[in-house]
Design a protein around this motif. Structure first.
Motif, PDB file in Angstrom:
ATOM      1  N   ILE A  88       0.806  -1.220   0.000  1.00  0.00           N
ATOM      2  CA  ILE A  88       0.000   0.000   0.000  1.00  0.00           C
ATOM      3  C   ILE A  88       0.846   1.281   0.000  1.00  0.00           C
ATOM      4  N   ASP A  89       2.126   1.172   0.298  1.00  0.00           N
ATOM      5  CA  ASP A  89       3.016   2.341   0.284  1.00  0.00           C
ATOM      6  C   ASP A  89       3.481   2.716  -1.125  1.00  0.00           C
ATOM      7  N   ALA A  90       3.177   1.903  -2.113  1.00  0.00           N
ATOM      8  CA  ALA A  90       3.652   2.147  -3.485  1.00  0.00           C
ATOM      9  C   ALA A  90       3.178   3.501  -4.021  1.00  0.00           C
ATOM     10  N   ASP A  91       1.909   3.846  -3.777  1.00  0.00           N
ATOM     11  CA  ASP A  91       1.401   5.134  -4.271  1.00  0.00           C
ATOM     12  C   ASP A  91       2.131   6.308  -3.632  1.00  0.00           C
ATOM     13  N   GLU A  92       2.440   6.197  -2.341  1.00  0.00           N
ATOM     14  CA  GLU A  92       3.171   7.259  -1.645  1.00  0.00           C
ATOM     15  C   GLU A  92       4.604   7.366  -2.181  1.00  0.00           C
ATOM     16  N   ILE A  93       5.219   6.231  -2.452  1.00  0.00           N
ATOM     17  CA  ILE A  93       6.574   6.239  -3.020  1.00  0.00           C
ATOM     18  C   ILE A  93       6.564   6.921  -4.381  1.00  0.00           C
ATOM     19  N   LEU A  94       5.599   6.584  -5.219  1.00  0.00           N
ATOM     20  CA  LEU A  94       5.503   7.220  -6.534  1.00  0.00           C
ATOM     21  C   LEU A  94       5.270   8.724  -6.414  1.00  0.00           C
ATOM     22  N   ARG A  95       4.397   9.121  -5.497  1.00  0.00           N
ATOM     23  CA  ARG A  95       4.119  10.549  -5.316  1.00  0.00           C
ATOM     24  C   ARG A  95       5.380  11.298  -4.872  1.00  0.00           C
TER      25      ARG A  95
ATOM     26  N   MET B 130      14.610  13.117 -19.800  1.00  0.00           N
ATOM     27  CA  MET B 130      15.396  11.915 -19.517  1.00  0.00           C
ATOM     28  C   MET B 130      14.512  10.841 -18.877  1.00  0.00           C
ATOM     29  N   LEU B 131      13.657  11.274 -17.963  1.00  0.00           N
ATOM     30  CA  LEU B 131      12.799  10.333 -17.255  1.00  0.00           C
ATOM     31  C   LEU B 131      11.623   9.860 -18.104  1.00  0.00           C
ATOM     32  N   GLU B 132      11.065  10.756 -18.905  1.00  0.00           N
ATOM     33  CA  GLU B 132       9.891  10.405 -19.700  1.00  0.00           C
ATOM     34  C   GLU B 132      10.225   9.626 -20.963  1.00  0.00           C
ATOM     35  N   GLN B 133      11.400   9.843 -21.517  1.00  0.00           N
ATOM     36  CA  GLN B 133      11.728   9.273 -22.818  1.00  0.00           C
ATOM     37  C   GLN B 133      12.680   8.086 -22.759  1.00  0.00           C
ATOM     38  N   THR B 134      13.034   7.654 -21.550  1.00  0.00           N
ATOM     39  CA  THR B 134      13.900   6.483 -21.402  1.00  0.00           C
ATOM     40  C   THR B 134      13.341   5.583 -20.306  1.00  0.00           C
ATOM     41  N   GLN B 135      13.897   4.409 -20.185  1.00  0.00           N
ATOM     42  CA  GLN B 135      13.477   3.477 -19.147  1.00  0.00           C
ATOM     43  C   GLN B 135      13.913   3.932 -17.750  1.00  0.00           C
ATOM     44  N   LEU B 136      14.718   4.991 -17.661  1.00  0.00           N
ATOM     45  CA  LEU B 136      15.111   5.512 -16.355  1.00  0.00           C
ATOM     46  C   LEU B 136      13.873   5.925 -15.560  1.00  0.00           C
ATOM     47  N   GLY B 137      12.857   6.436 -16.232  1.00  0.00           N
ATOM     48  CA  GLY B 137      11.623   6.802 -15.563  1.00  0.00           C
ATOM     49  C   GLY B 137      10.845   5.607 -15.037  1.00  0.00           C
ATOM     50  N   ASN B 138      11.216   4.411 -15.460  1.00  0.00           N
ATOM     51  CA  ASN B 138      10.562   3.178 -15.009  1.00  0.00           C
ATOM     52  C   ASN B 138      11.448   2.368 -14.063  1.00  0.00           C
ATOM     53  N   ASP B 139      12.471   2.983 -13.528  1.00  0.00           N
ATOM     54  CA  ASP B 139      13.431   2.308 -12.668  1.00  0.00           C
ATOM     55  C   ASP B 139      12.917   2.307 -11.226  1.00  0.00           C
ATOM     56  N   VAL B 140      12.594   1.139 -10.709  1.00  0.00           N
ATOM     57  CA  VAL B 140      12.044   1.005  -9.355  1.00  0.00           C
ATOM     58  C   VAL B 140      13.044   1.501  -8.314  1.00  0.00           C
ATOM     59  N   TRP B 141      14.314   1.154  -8.477  1.00  0.00           N
ATOM     60  CA  TRP B 141      15.328   1.617  -7.539  1.00  0.00           C
ATOM     61  C   TRP B 141      15.349   3.138  -7.493  1.00  0.00           C
ATOM     62  N   LEU B 142      15.287   3.789  -8.646  1.00  0.00           N
ATOM     63  CA  LEU B 142      15.319   5.248  -8.690  1.00  0.00           C
ATOM     64  C   LEU B 142      14.107   5.834  -7.980  1.00  0.00           C
ATOM     65  N   ALA B 143      12.929   5.278  -8.219  1.00  0.00           N
ATOM     66  CA  ALA B 143      11.717   5.780  -7.563  1.00  0.00           C
ATOM     67  C   ALA B 143      11.840   5.656  -6.042  1.00  0.00           C
ATOM     68  N   ALA B 144      12.246   4.495  -5.570  1.00  0.00           N
ATOM     69  CA  ALA B 144      12.384   4.283  -4.126  1.00  0.00           C
ATOM     70  C   ALA B 144      13.453   5.196  -3.541  1.00  0.00           C
ATOM     71  N   THR B 145      14.551   5.391  -4.266  1.00  0.00           N
ATOM     72  CA  THR B 145      15.639   6.242  -3.790  1.00  0.00           C
ATOM     73  C   THR B 145      15.182   7.695  -3.701  1.00  0.00           C
ATOM     74  N   LEU B 146      14.524   8.190  -4.744  1.00  0.00           N
ATOM     75  CA  LEU B 146      14.029   9.570  -4.702  1.00  0.00           C
ATOM     76  C   LEU B 146      13.014   9.749  -3.581  1.00  0.00           C
ATOM     77  N   ALA B 147      12.174   8.745  -3.359  1.00  0.00           N
ATOM     78  CA  ALA B 147      11.205   8.815  -2.261  1.00  0.00           C
ATOM     79  C   ALA B 147      11.914   8.851  -0.910  1.00  0.00           C
ATOM     80  N   ASN B 148      12.959   8.054  -0.750  1.00  0.00           N
ATOM     81  CA  ASN B 148      13.731   8.063   0.508  1.00  0.00           C
ATOM     82  C   ASN B 148      14.410   9.405   0.748  1.00  0.00           C
ATOM     83  N   ILE B 149      14.922   9.997  -0.311  1.00  0.00           N
ATOM     84  CA  ILE B 149      15.545  11.323  -0.191  1.00  0.00           C
ATOM     85  C   ILE B 149      14.498  12.348   0.220  1.00  0.00           C
ATOM     86  N   ALA B 150      13.323  12.293  -0.394  1.00  0.00           N
ATOM     87  CA  ALA B 150      12.245  13.225  -0.047  1.00  0.00           C
ATOM     88  C   ALA B 150      11.840  13.035   1.416  1.00  0.00           C
TER      89      ALA B 150
END
Length: 188
Positions: A136-143, A162-182
């Motif tokens: 259930i935390d997935a939506d919060e991580i994405l936000r 860069m994020l919209e036009q490459t697979q970098l925007g679909n990188d789970v590690w990147l999403a979780a990392t950015l969420a942790n930084i936030a």
């Protein structure tokens, strides 16, 4: 019989310079026009860079981020863009190790298919993996990740592409990392 010398110093003494001063000036001008050499103001700004706090309480100097050279089939980010990205990453509190991993993942993302169908499939797979891993935390991580990426893109608009036009925007590690930084910056 004549003695042959093959030491580097001996060879250098017998050869003429490879390029004339005029040719070097022309190549330097081309490199600056193509963004391969930063202008003087960029060099001064980078030399004056100071350490800033990262999201987790450490210190980061924007010059510490490393952008590996991509495979030969890809064009590297020009130096001015690299400097802008480094500054934005530091201002966003991204620790050096995480920033360096992001740069590596950028190169990896460029090697994957970039067409719309592949990006859509990648997005669905990433969302499914996020939901499986974080429930259930997935939506919060994405936000949180999207908000953090948007803050970085305000400083460097090309990050959005860069994020919209490459697979970098679909990188789970990147999403979780950015969420942790936030979360770290919010004190959560």
């Amino acid at each position: 019989m004549e003695e042959v010398t093959t030491t580097p110093a001996a060879i250098a003494e017998t050869q003429q310079p490879t390029f004339t001063d005029e040719q070097i000036a022309t190549m330097t001008q081309w490199a600056q026009e193509d963004g391969w050499l930063p202008d003087e103001s960029a060099l001064i700004a980078e030399q004056e860079a100071k350490q800033v706090p990262d999201a987790f309480g450490g210190l980061i100097d924007p010059r510490e981020y490393e952008f590996p050279i991509p495979p030969a089939s890809l064009e590297p980010i020009d130096l001015a863009e690299q400097q802008a990205i480094r500054s934005a990453m530091a201002a966003s509190g991204i620790p050096r190790e995480l920033g360096n991993e992001m740069a590596k993942r950028w190169n990896t993302a460029l090697m994957k298919p970039q067409d719309e169908a592949a990006l859509q499939v990648g997005m669905k797979e990433a969302e499914a993996q996020l939901r499986q891993t974080y429930g259930i935390d997935a939506d919060e991580i994405l936000r949180l990740a999207r908000n953090e990426a948007a803050r970085i893109a305000k400083r460097v608009p090309s990050v959005k592409a860069m994020l919209e036009q490459t697979q970098l925007g679909n990188d789970v590690w990147l999403a979780a990392t950015l969420a942790n930084i936030a979360r770290a910056k919010l004190g959560k």
